[in-house]
Design a protein around this motif. Structure first.
Motif, mmCIF file in Angstrom:
data_model
loop_
_atom_site.group_PDB
_atom_site.id
_atom_site.type_symbol
_atom_site.label_atom_id
_atom_site.label_comp_id
_atom_site.label_asym_id
_atom_site.label_seq_id
_atom_site.Cartn_x
_atom_site.Cartn_y
_atom_site.Cartn_z
ATOM 1 N N ALA A 48 0.830 -1.212 0.000
ATOM 2 C CA ALA A 48 0.000 0.000 0.000
ATOM 3 C C ALA A 48 0.863 1.259 0.000
ATOM 4 C CB ALA A 48 -0.930 -0.010 1.208
ATOM 5 N N LYS A 51 2.516 1.701 -3.421
ATOM 6 C CA LYS A 51 1.579 2.216 -4.424
ATOM 7 C C LYS A 51 1.343 3.712 -4.238
ATOM 8 C CE LYS A 51 -2.929 1.558 -6.411
ATOM 9 N NZ LYS A 51 -4.301 1.291 -6.126
ATOM 10 N N ILE A 52 1.261 4.151 -3.000
ATOM 11 C CA ILE A 52 1.069 5.576 -2.723
ATOM 12 C C ILE A 52 2.253 6.379 -3.234
ATOM 13 C CG2 ILE A 52 0.996 7.276 -0.851
ATOM 14 C CD1 ILE A 52 -0.695 5.186 0.692
ATOM 15 N N ASP A 55 2.485 6.173 -7.269
ATOM 16 C CA ASP A 55 1.469 6.942 -7.988
ATOM 17 C C ASP A 55 1.381 8.384 -7.518
ATOM 18 O OD1 ASP A 55 0.960 4.597 -9.302
ATOM 19 O OD2 ASP A 55 -0.799 4.087 -8.099
ATOM 20 N N MET A 57 0.224 9.716 -4.712
ATOM 21 C CA MET A 57 -1.116 10.003 -4.203
ATOM 22 C C MET A 57 -1.024 10.735 -2.863
ATOM 23 S SD MET A 57 -3.221 6.544 -4.761
ATOM 24 C CE MET A 57 -2.627 5.338 -5.883
ATOM 25 N N MET A 59 -1.343 10.655 0.753
ATOM 26 C CA MET A 59 -1.211 9.498 1.622
ATOM 27 C C MET A 59 -2.380 9.339 2.582
ATOM 28 S SD MET A 59 2.060 8.390 3.732
ATOM 29 C CE MET A 59 1.921 7.718 5.337
ATOM 30 N N THR A 61 -5.485 9.946 2.438
ATOM 31 C CA THR A 61 -6.743 9.429 1.913
ATOM 32 C C THR A 61 -6.593 8.020 1.358
ATOM 33 O OG1 THR A 61 -6.309 10.465 -0.214
ATOM 34 C CG2 THR A 61 -7.649 11.704 1.366
ATOM 35 N N GLU A 62 -5.458 7.709 0.765
ATOM 36 C CA GLU A 62 -5.275 6.420 0.110
ATOM 37 C C GLU A 62 -4.823 5.310 1.053
ATOM 38 O OE1 GLU A 62 -6.002 5.536 -3.017
ATOM 39 O OE2 GLU A 62 -6.864 7.526 -3.247
ATOM 40 N N VAL A 63 -4.115 5.647 2.111
ATOM 41 C CA VAL A 63 -3.585 4.603 2.989
ATOM 42 C C VAL A 63 -4.702 3.885 3.746
ATOM 43 C CG1 VAL A 63 -3.189 5.938 5.113
ATOM 44 C CG2 VAL A 63 -1.604 4.100 4.470
ATOM 45 N N HIS A 64 -5.841 4.497 3.871
ATOM 46 C CA HIS A 64 -6.952 3.872 4.587
ATOM 47 C C HIS A 64 -7.595 2.737 3.789
ATOM 48 C CE1 HIS A 64 -6.534 7.643 6.833
ATOM 49 N NE2 HIS A 64 -6.822 6.857 7.844
ATOM 50 N N ARG A 65 -7.288 2.633 2.514
ATOM 51 C CA ARG A 65 -7.816 1.525 1.710
ATOM 52 C C ARG A 65 -7.307 0.181 2.202
ATOM 53 N NH1 ARG A 65 -9.975 3.290 -3.525
ATOM 54 N NH2 ARG A 65 -9.469 5.495 -3.708
#
Length: 99
Positions: A48, A51-52, A55, A57, A59, A61-65
Motif C-alpha cells: 500500500a 503504491k502511494i 502513484d 497520491m 497518503m 486518503t489512500e492509505v486507509h484503503r
C-alpha cells in the motif's frame, strides 16, 4: 460490538494458553501462524505504501484503503492476540519460577 471485541481479546489468548497446556506441540503451530501473519501484515502494508509513493497520491486518503483488506485485518488481529498470549505466558512462567 465493542464489548464482543473486548471479550474476544480476553478469551482468545486464554484459549491459546489452555491449548498450550493441554497440547504443548501446538506452540509451534501458534508461532508459525504468527510468522505467517507478520509476513502478510507487512507485505500488505508495504504494498500500500509503495503504491502511494509510486502513484504520488495523497497518503492520508489512500492509505486507509488497506483497512478494507480482510487478510490485513485478520493478520493484525491474530498478531494482537498472539502478543497478549506471549505476555501472559511469560508472566505465568515468571510467577511460577519465583519462590
Amino acid at each position: 460490538m465493542f464489548a464482543l471485541l473486548i471479550i474476544g481479546s480476553l478469551l482468545a489468548p486464554l484459549l491459546l494458553l489452555a491449548c498450550r497446556f493441554l497440547t504443548p506441540k501446538l506452540t509451534m503451530v501458534f508461532d508459525l501462524a504468527a510468522l505467517a501473519a507478520l509476513y502478510a501484515f507487512g507485505w500488505i502494508a508495504t504494498g500500500a505504501i509503495y503504491k502511494i509513493l509510486r502513484d504520488d497520491m495523497v497518503m492520508m486518503t489512500e492509505v486507509h484503503r488497506v483497512f478494507y483488506n480482510s487478510l490485513f485485518l485478520a493478520s493484525g488481529a491474530y498478531l494482537g492476540v498472539y502478543a497478549v498470549y506471549l505476555i501472559w505466558w511469560k508472566s505465568f512462567r515468571l510467577w511460577r519460577e519465583q519462590p
